[in-house]
Design a protein around this motif. Structure first.
Motif, PDB file in Angstrom:
ATOM      1  N   CYS A 133      -8.381  -4.576   7.021  1.00  0.00           N
ATOM      2  CA  CYS A 133      -7.573  -4.030   5.932  1.00  0.00           C
ATOM      3  C   CYS A 133      -6.090  -4.139   6.257  1.00  0.00           C
ATOM      4  N   ARG A 134      -5.269  -3.895   5.247  1.00  0.00           N
ATOM      5  CA  ARG A 134      -3.832  -4.020   5.444  1.00  0.00           C
ATOM      6  C   ARG A 134      -3.278  -2.998   6.433  1.00  0.00           C
ATOM      7  N   ALA A 135      -4.056  -1.936   6.731  1.00  0.00           N
ATOM      8  CA  ALA A 135      -3.595  -0.916   7.683  1.00  0.00           C
ATOM      9  C   ALA A 135      -3.280  -1.514   9.056  1.00  0.00           C
TER      10      ALA A 135
ATOM     11  N   PRO B 101       0.396   4.312   1.106  1.00  0.00           N
ATOM     12  CA  PRO B 101       0.558   5.036   2.373  1.00  0.00           C
ATOM     13  C   PRO B 101       1.602   4.381   3.287  1.00  0.00           C
TER      14      PRO B 101
ATOM     15  N   PRO C 189      -4.910   4.966  -3.275  1.00  0.00           N
ATOM     16  CA  PRO C 189      -3.622   4.416  -3.663  1.00  0.00           C
ATOM     17  C   PRO C 189      -3.845   3.389  -4.774  1.00  0.00           C
TER      18      PRO C 189
ATOM     19  N   PRO D  26      -9.968  -2.317  -1.381  1.00  0.00           N
ATOM     20  CA  PRO D  26     -11.199  -1.899  -0.683  1.00  0.00           C
ATOM     21  C   PRO D  26     -11.744  -0.564  -1.167  1.00  0.00           C
ATOM     22  N   ASN D  27     -10.847   0.400  -1.340  1.00  0.00           N
ATOM     23  CA  ASN D  27     -11.345   1.724  -1.738  1.00  0.00           C
ATOM     24  C   ASN D  27     -11.726   1.808  -3.211  1.00  0.00           C
TER      25      ASN D  27
ATOM     26  N   GLY E 177     -11.016  -0.643   4.361  1.00  0.00           N
ATOM     27  CA  GLY E 177     -10.506   0.645   3.872  1.00  0.00           C
ATOM     28  C   GLY E 177     -11.367   1.753   4.453  1.00  0.00           C
ATOM     29  N   GLU E 178     -11.813   2.668   3.611  1.00  0.00           N
ATOM     30  CA  GLU E 178     -12.686   3.747   4.090  1.00  0.00           C
ATOM     31  C   GLU E 178     -14.146   3.321   4.006  1.00  0.00           C
TER      32      GLU E 178
ATOM     33  N   CYS F   1      -5.367  -0.279  -4.215  1.00  0.00           N
ATOM     34  CA  CYS F   1      -6.072  -0.347  -2.929  1.00  0.00           C
ATOM     35  C   CYS F   1      -7.466  -0.920  -3.204  1.00  0.00           C
TER      36      CYS F   1
ATOM     37  N   TYR G  21       0.540  -2.563   8.982  1.00  0.00           N
ATOM     38  CA  TYR G  21       1.615  -1.608   8.687  1.00  0.00           C
ATOM     39  C   TYR G  21       2.759  -1.729   9.704  1.00  0.00           C
TER      40      TYR G  21
ATOM     41  N   CYS H 226       0.841  -1.206   0.000  1.00  0.00           N
ATOM     42  CA  CYS H 226       0.000   0.000   0.000  1.00  0.00           C
ATOM     43  C   CYS H 226       0.873   1.252   0.000  1.00  0.00           C
TER      44      CYS H 226
ATOM     45  N   GLU I   1      -9.201   7.397   0.155  1.00  0.00           N
ATOM     46  CA  GLU I   1      -8.435   6.708   1.205  1.00  0.00           C
ATOM     47  C   GLU I   1      -7.829   7.775   2.110  1.00  0.00           C
TER      48      GLU I   1
HETATM   49  S1  SF4 Z   1      -7.198   1.139   2.631  1.00  0.00           S
HETATM   50 FE1  SF4 Z   1      -6.030   0.551   0.837  1.00  0.00          FE
HETATM   51  S2  SF4 Z   1      -4.091   1.577   1.103  1.00  0.00           S
HETATM   52 FE2  SF4 Z   1      -5.080   1.561   3.099  1.00  0.00          FE
HETATM   53  S3  SF4 Z   1      -4.311  -0.286   4.083  1.00  0.00           S
HETATM   54 FE3  SF4 Z   1      -6.215  -0.832   3.069  1.00  0.00          FE
HETATM   55  S4  SF4 Z   1      -5.582  -1.612   1.072  1.00  0.00           S
HETATM   56 FE4  SF4 Z   1      -3.867  -0.485   1.921  1.00  0.00          FE
END
Ligand code: SF4
Length: 456
Positions: free
Chosen positions: A116-118, A83, A375, A380-381, A350-351, A378, A121, A81, A245
């Motif tokens: 989500c992948r957030a 971000p 992004p 989800p978004n 995501g959002e 990405c 991180y 991602c 995002e």
């Molecule tokens: S919202 Fe998108 S950019 Fe953010 S962590 Fe999830 S997949 Fe990655």
């Protein structure tokens, strides 16, 4: 000592990445500098300062050159991602700047706790640190769902309360800059006033011992009045809503300074604040209880938090409404209600549904031009953003939406050309509407004139 894996954060032995997590201890609190990455500079400046009240020595990173992206590309896979790549790049670039003693540094990063992948991180950051030779630097997770415990860092209720006000103040400044900067008579006046306020508010949050509610609500009003007093041109500009995002939406580093680009092209920008994201997050926890039967007690706590945040948003709306002619925030309750018939509250990766809701909110308030940023890759978004454009346009044919992807290899020229195209469409529509309005007035005047009684 936690032995979870540095890569996936699970306690398994399936791969060779399992290493000990370096903890931020109580002793480290005394003489370590904690670095935090930027997303919303004004909000984060206030948060940095208020953490000093609780004995933390925190510094906000503001490095945003190409070197940051290069550091990210060096230590994070380019499929990751964007971000995450930027934030990790910003940390490593700062560590290697020579400004700090790496042995007296800790890094603080948020973890959403979502699917989500957030949520991953932090393990990614630890992996990058190990690769760069800094595996001894402790990483602190800032999360609200107990994902990682850190002995030297505690998120207390009073601290959370101050953070909430840093977020509301930051949102207020963002709303007011957006509505004044494109019209200011003296170039730079709106930014200068916002900088002055950021400094003052950071001191208020970082120095006032007892932060009374009345002081906060009075301060909102004072801020609004000071912006309303700025001399401004009376012009009509194309209004553009920015959604997407969270990092790419808010961070100039993530979106190639999107807001300033749109302003330089003659537009006024508008966007939902960080308070909306906080409420979205809280709503999801409540929805999880409803949909999946998670802990009832947690749901109760989040319901209280939701009501509190709504009240705080309403305080800001009242201040803007009663002290100026600026457009206030839209109540989150209304924003949330707009998704009915479009998307469910279970779509929260995501959002999630917030992204669709924010597009609908712009359309609902007459802002038909929207830039939807995400992004590259990405998933989800792309689903809740780009994926929702068709149903949205079916019910709102007036929508003029440009979806722009960001990543390290995206062409800025290409992004700007697409934005210019969206703005050209917006201007054509605005001029045509103005022409219709002028003609209607002319016809009405003619009809009125023909009704005048004859004197002869
Ligand atoms: S919202 Fe998108 S950019 Fe953010 S962590 Fe999830 S997949 Fe990655």
């Amino acid at each position: 000592m936690n032995n979870n894996c540095n890569t996936c954060n699970n306690n398994c032995t399936a791969c060779e990445q399992q290493t000990e997590r370096v903890q931020f201890t109580k002793e480290m609190k005394k003489d370590y500098t904690i670095l935090i990455p930027t997303m919303l500079t004004r909000h984060f400046k206030m948060i940095t300062k208020l953490m000093g009240v609780y004995g933390y020595n925190v510094e906000l990173l503001e490095n945003s050159s190409q070197e940051v992206i290069d550091s990210g590309l060096k230590y994070v896979h380019n499929d990751t991602c964007y971000p995450a790549l930027l934030v990790i790049g910003q940390f490593i670039n700062a560590i290697e700047s020579g400004k700090y003693d790496p042995h007296k540094l800790a890094l603080l990063f948020t973890q959403t706790g979502g699917g989500c992948r957030a949520s991953n991180y932090i393990p990614l950051l630890r992996k990058a640190l190990a690769k760069a030779g800094y595996s001894y630097i402790p990483v602190i997770s800032l999360n609200f769902v107990g994902m990682e415990k850190t002995p030297g860092f505690k998120l207390t209720l009073p601290m959370l309360r101050r953070m909430m006000y840093a977020v509301t103040y930051g949102d207020m400044l963002m709303l007011l800059i957006n509505q004044t900067k494109p019209y200011e008579i003296e170039p730079g006046a709106a930014e200068a006033l916002a900088n002055e306020w950021t400094e003052k508010l950071a001191n208020q949050l970082g120095k006032t011992k007892k932060l009374k509610y009345k002081l906060i609500t009075d301060t909102y009003r004072e801020i609004v009045r000071s912006f309303a007093a700025l001399p401004m041109k009376k012009e009509k500009k194309v209004k553009v809503g920015i959604v997407g995002e969270i990092f790419v939406k808010f961070s100039p580093l993530g979106n190639n300074d999107l807001e300033n680009f749109l302003i330089s092209e003659g537009a006024e920008t508008t966007m939902g604040g960080l308070v909306d994201f906080a409420m979205f997050y809280v709503c999801n926890e409540i929805a999880d209880n409803k949909l999946y039967g998670t802990k009832k007690i947690l749901s109760k706590v989040f319901k209280i938090a939701y009501k509190l945040l709504l009240k705080k948003q309403q305080d800001m709306i009242d201040a803007v409404r009663e002290e100026s002619d600026f457009r206030p925030f839209t109540s989150f309750e209304h924003t949330k209600s707009l998704i009915d018939g479009y998307i469910g509250i279970g779509a929260k990766m995501g959002e999630g549904w917030l992204l669709t809701a924010e597009m609908l909110e712009h359309l609902d308030s007459g802002v038909n031009n929207i830039v939807c940023v995400q992004p590259f890759g990405c998933l989800p978004n792309h689903i809740v953003g780009k994926g929702m454009m068709k149903p949205l346009k079916e019910k709102h044919p007036e929508a003029n939406i440009a979806a722009i992807d960001y990543d390290a290899s995206a062409s800025i020229v290409n992004q700007q050309n697409r934005l210019k195209l969206m703005l050209a469409n917006a201007r054509d529509i605005m001029n045509a509407e103005q022409e219709i309005a002028d003609n209607t007035v002319e016809v009405e005047n003619t009809v009125e004139d023909s009704k005048e009684p004859s004197l002869v």
